[in-house]
Design a protein around this motif. Structure first.
Motif, PDB file in Angstrom:
ATOM      1  N   ASP A 257      47.929  66.716  58.818  1.00 49.35           N
ATOM      2  CA  ASP A 257      47.931  67.922  57.994  1.00 49.35           C
ATOM      3  C   ASP A 257      49.319  68.190  57.417  1.00 49.35           C
ATOM      4  O   ASP A 257      49.466  68.522  56.234  1.00 49.35           O
ATOM      5  N   SER A 258      50.366  68.020  58.246  1.00 52.95           N
ATOM      6  CA  SER A 258      51.733  68.281  57.786  1.00 52.95           C
ATOM      7  C   SER A 258      52.175  67.258  56.746  1.00 52.95           C
ATOM      8  O   SER A 258      52.795  67.611  55.736  1.00 52.95           O
ATOM      9  N   VAL A 259      51.840  65.994  56.979  1.00 59.53           N
ATOM     10  CA  VAL A 259      52.225  64.939  56.037  1.00 59.53           C
ATOM     11  C   VAL A 259      51.487  65.101  54.710  1.00 59.53           C
ATOM     12  O   VAL A 259      52.063  64.894  53.633  1.00 59.53           O
ATOM     13  N   SER A 260      50.206  65.489  54.763  1.00 56.94           N
ATOM     14  CA  SER A 260      49.417  65.620  53.531  1.00 56.94           C
ATOM     15  C   SER A 260      49.993  66.682  52.602  1.00 56.94           C
ATOM     16  O   SER A 260      49.861  66.579  51.382  1.00 56.94           O
ATOM     17  N   LEU A 261      50.652  67.709  53.165  1.00 57.61           N
ATOM     18  CA  LEU A 261      51.291  68.728  52.331  1.00 57.61           C
ATOM     19  C   LEU A 261      52.543  68.194  51.646  1.00 57.61           C
ATOM     20  O   LEU A 261      52.903  68.637  50.560  1.00 57.61           O
ATOM     21  N   LEU A 262      53.205  67.230  52.294  1.00 58.89           N
ATOM     22  CA  LEU A 262      54.477  66.713  51.770  1.00 58.89           C
ATOM     23  C   LEU A 262      54.305  65.534  50.825  1.00 58.89           C
ATOM     24  O   LEU A 262      55.205  65.254  50.028  1.00 58.89           O
ATOM     25  N   VAL A 263      53.187  64.826  50.914  1.00 58.91           N
ATOM     26  CA  VAL A 263      53.015  63.607  50.117  1.00 58.91           C
ATOM     27  C   VAL A 263      53.116  63.876  48.610  1.00 58.91           C
ATOM     28  O   VAL A 263      53.875  63.177  47.910  1.00 58.91           O
ATOM     29  N   PRO A 264      52.389  64.852  48.049  1.00 61.52           N
ATOM     30  CA  PRO A 264      52.502  65.069  46.592  1.00 61.52           C
ATOM     31  C   PRO A 264      53.908  65.420  46.122  1.00 61.52           C
ATOM     32  O   PRO A 264      54.395  64.810  45.154  1.00 61.52           O
ATOM     33  N   PRO A 265      54.623  66.378  46.767  1.00 64.01           N
ATOM     34  CA  PRO A 265      55.981  66.673  46.301  1.00 64.01           C
ATOM     35  C   PRO A 265      56.937  65.489  46.388  1.00 64.01           C
ATOM     36  O   PRO A 265      57.879  65.399  45.600  1.00 64.01           O
ATOM     37  N   VAL A 266      56.708  64.579  47.344  1.00 63.69           N
ATOM     38  CA  VAL A 266      57.564  63.400  47.461  1.00 63.69           C
ATOM     39  C   VAL A 266      57.223  62.372  46.395  1.00 63.69           C
ATOM     40  O   VAL A 266      58.119  61.802  45.740  1.00 63.69           O
ATOM     41  N   LEU A 267      55.933  62.116  46.192  1.00 59.79           N
ATOM     42  CA  LEU A 267      55.514  61.035  45.304  1.00 59.79           C
ATOM     43  C   LEU A 267      55.590  61.388  43.824  1.00 59.79           C
ATOM     44  O   LEU A 267      55.848  60.498  42.995  1.00 59.79           O
ATOM     45  N   HIS A 268      55.372  62.633  43.467  1.00 62.88           N
ATOM     46  CA  HIS A 268      55.353  62.983  42.041  1.00 62.88           C
ATOM     47  C   HIS A 268      56.650  62.606  41.314  1.00 62.88           C
ATOM     48  O   HIS A 268      56.599  61.965  40.255  1.00 62.88           O
ATOM     49  N   PRO A 269      57.838  62.979  41.820  1.00 61.72           N
ATOM     50  CA  PRO A 269      59.059  62.569  41.098  1.00 61.72           C
ATOM     51  C   PRO A 269      59.283  61.066  41.124  1.00 61.72           C
ATOM     52  O   PRO A 269      59.837  60.506  40.173  1.00 61.72           O
ATOM     53  N   ILE A 270      58.855  60.399  42.206  1.00 60.34           N
ATOM     54  CA  ILE A 270      58.999  58.942  42.265  1.00 60.34           C
ATOM     55  C   ILE A 270      58.104  58.288  41.222  1.00 60.34           C
ATOM     56  O   ILE A 270      58.526  57.382  40.489  1.00 60.34           O
ATOM     57  N   ILE A 271      56.873  58.760  41.131  1.00 57.99           N
ATOM     58  CA  ILE A 271      55.915  58.195  40.160  1.00 57.99           C
ATOM     59  C   ILE A 271      56.441  58.334  38.742  1.00 57.99           C
ATOM     60  O   ILE A 271      56.494  57.360  37.977  1.00 57.99           O
ATOM     61  N   TYR A 272      56.853  59.547  38.386  1.00 58.18           N
ATOM     62  CA  TYR A 272      57.296  59.774  37.007  1.00 58.18           C
ATOM     63  C   TYR A 272      58.679  59.187  36.760  1.00 58.18           C
ATOM     64  O   TYR A 272      58.997  58.794  35.631  1.00 58.18           O
ATOM     65  N   GLY A 273      59.514  59.098  37.807  1.00 59.08           N
ATOM     66  CA  GLY A 273      60.825  58.470  37.636  1.00 59.08           C
ATOM     67  C   GLY A 273      60.725  56.977  37.407  1.00 59.08           C
ATOM     68  O   GLY A 273      61.488  56.401  36.631  1.00 59.08           O
ATOM     69  N   VAL A 274      59.749  56.334  38.068  1.00 57.00           N
ATOM     70  CA  VAL A 274      59.582  54.888  37.931  1.00 57.00           C
ATOM     71  C   VAL A 274      58.775  54.538  36.692  1.00 57.00           C
ATOM     72  O   VAL A 274      59.100  53.594  35.963  1.00 57.00           O
ATOM     73  N   ARG A 275      57.711  55.302  36.440  1.00 56.17           N
ATOM     74  CA  ARG A 275      56.773  54.936  35.381  1.00 56.17           C
ATOM     75  C   ARG A 275      57.180  55.421  33.993  1.00 56.17           C
ATOM     76  O   ARG A 275      56.789  54.817  32.989  1.00 56.17           O
ATOM     77  N   THR A 276      57.950  56.510  33.904  1.00 56.53           N
ATOM     78  CA  THR A 276      58.283  57.074  32.600  1.00 56.53           C
ATOM     79  C   THR A 276      59.610  56.495  32.111  1.00 56.53           C
ATOM     80  O   THR A 276      60.661  56.722  32.722  1.00 56.53           O
ATOM     81  N   LYS A 277      59.556  55.754  31.013  1.00 61.43           N
ATOM     82  CA  LYS A 277      60.727  55.027  30.524  1.00 61.43           C
ATOM     83  C   LYS A 277      61.878  55.958  30.178  1.00 61.43           C
ATOM     84  O   LYS A 277      63.039  55.655  30.490  1.00 61.43           O
ATOM     85  N   GLN A 278      61.572  57.104  29.556  1.00 62.56           N
ATOM     86  CA  GLN A 278      62.642  58.013  29.149  1.00 62.56           C
ATOM     87  C   GLN A 278      63.391  58.576  30.359  1.00 62.56           C
ATOM     88  O   GLN A 278      64.621  58.651  30.370  1.00 62.56           O
TER      89      GLN A 278
END
Length: 315
Positions: free
Chosen positions: A280-301
């Motif tokens: 339960d605790s990890v599931s709350l943290l996964v989106p805030p951790v992954l969202h900037p990584i996803i957009y930082g890696v995938r978004t060229k700009q």
């Protein structure tokens, strides 16, 4: 486990967050990944906000929505992780009744805001792919601001009944919450009154917010895929679909952990309590951790701007 002994009292002035039952000896080691995830969340989301603010070419609807998502992720993680770390580091388990209800409200409202912002981003992708000539005229800065305000108001209003109802129940069993934060179900399960209205409202809210959000995201991507398959060449189809990959990954980062946590809580009653709390605790943290990584890696700009910043620092 004497902390779980029940006591007789009316309404408690404080609750006790039990943390992760049974793993007290490993609290320092458990705190390391949570602290690292929180640091990544802070650094990643503040970096996105800084880059979008400083780079005029990123002043577009997609990146405005991304900034809204970053702010939501920052508030969401900050509403739970500092208290969790204080439990793991200092055994500071007490939380006042009002602070507990406030934490419950922030967790419920901002988790729903994450979903609502992803719907707005799906609409942005729909307009950019299906109606590219009308995209800039429809999604103006004022419209983006109104969409953001609508998401905040919707989620803020829908989350209000949870702490209101929780504050009305009598608590005469125990004030010990076997979790690391004041989750709605964990709190109301301590009440000794009839809590069915809270359960019914929870189901209504689930369908009224998350259900509708998933419906509109699915509808948007149905139209997007139809438009992509009408493109003449394979390269064009892949290039166009590639603009949606970051958003699709962000959707998975939000819904998959939440769905898995809900399944575990509702159906796997034989799972040890410490595993339920950890999931339960990890599931709350996964989106805030992954969202900037996803957009930082995938978004060229954004990726290019990050590399430029670090290159300038090195030189």
């Amino acid at each position: 486990m004497s902390d779980f002994n029940t006591t007789d009292f009316t309404n408690p002035s404080t609750f006790i967050l039990f943390g992760i039952p049974g793993l007290e000896a490993a609290y320092i080691w458990i705190s390391i990944p949570f602290c690292a995830m929180y640091a990544i969340t802070m650094l990643g989301n503040f970096s996105i906000l800084f880059i979008v603010k400083r780079e005029p070419s990123l002043h577009e609807p997609m990146y405005y929505f991304l900034c809204m998502l970053a702010i939501t992720d920052l508030v969401m993680s900050t509403s739970t992780v500092p208290k969790l770390l204080s439990i793991l580091w200092f055994n500071s388990r007490e939380i006042s009744f009002s602070a507990c209800l406030t934490q419950m409200y922030f967790v419920l409202s901002f988790s729903a805001m994450e979903s609502g912002i992803l719907v707005a981003m799906a609409f942005d992708r729909y307009m950019a792919i299906c109606h590219p000539l009308r995209h800039s005229t429809i999604l103006t800065n004022s419209v983006v601001a109104k969409i953001g305000l609508a998401v905040v108001l919707r989620c803020g209003i829908f989350a209000l009944p949870y702490p209101f109802l929780a504050s009305r129940w009598p608590y005469c069993r125990t004030n010990i919450i076997p979790d690391s934060y004041c989750g709605h179900i964990a709190v109301v399960n301590l009440a000794c009154g009839d809590i069915r209205i809270s359960s019914y409202y929870g189901l209504f809210d689930l369908f009224a917010e998350i259900g509708i959000d998933v419906f509109f995201i699915t509808l948007s991507y149905t139209q997007i895929l139809r438009a992509i398959f009408r493109l003449p060449t394979k390269d064009a189809r892949l290039k166009t679909f590639g603009t949606c990959i970051s958003h699709l990954c962000a959707i998975c980062a939000l819904y998959v952990p939440d769905f898995f946590s809900s399944l575990v809580y509702r159906f796997d009653h034989n799972m040890p309590l410490h595993l339920q709390v950890l999931i339960d605790s990890v599931s709350l943290l996964v989106p805030p951790v992954l969202h900037p990584i996803i957009y930082g890696v995938r978004t060229k700009q954004i990726r290019g701007r990050l590399l430029q910043l670090f290159t300038h620092k090195e030189t």
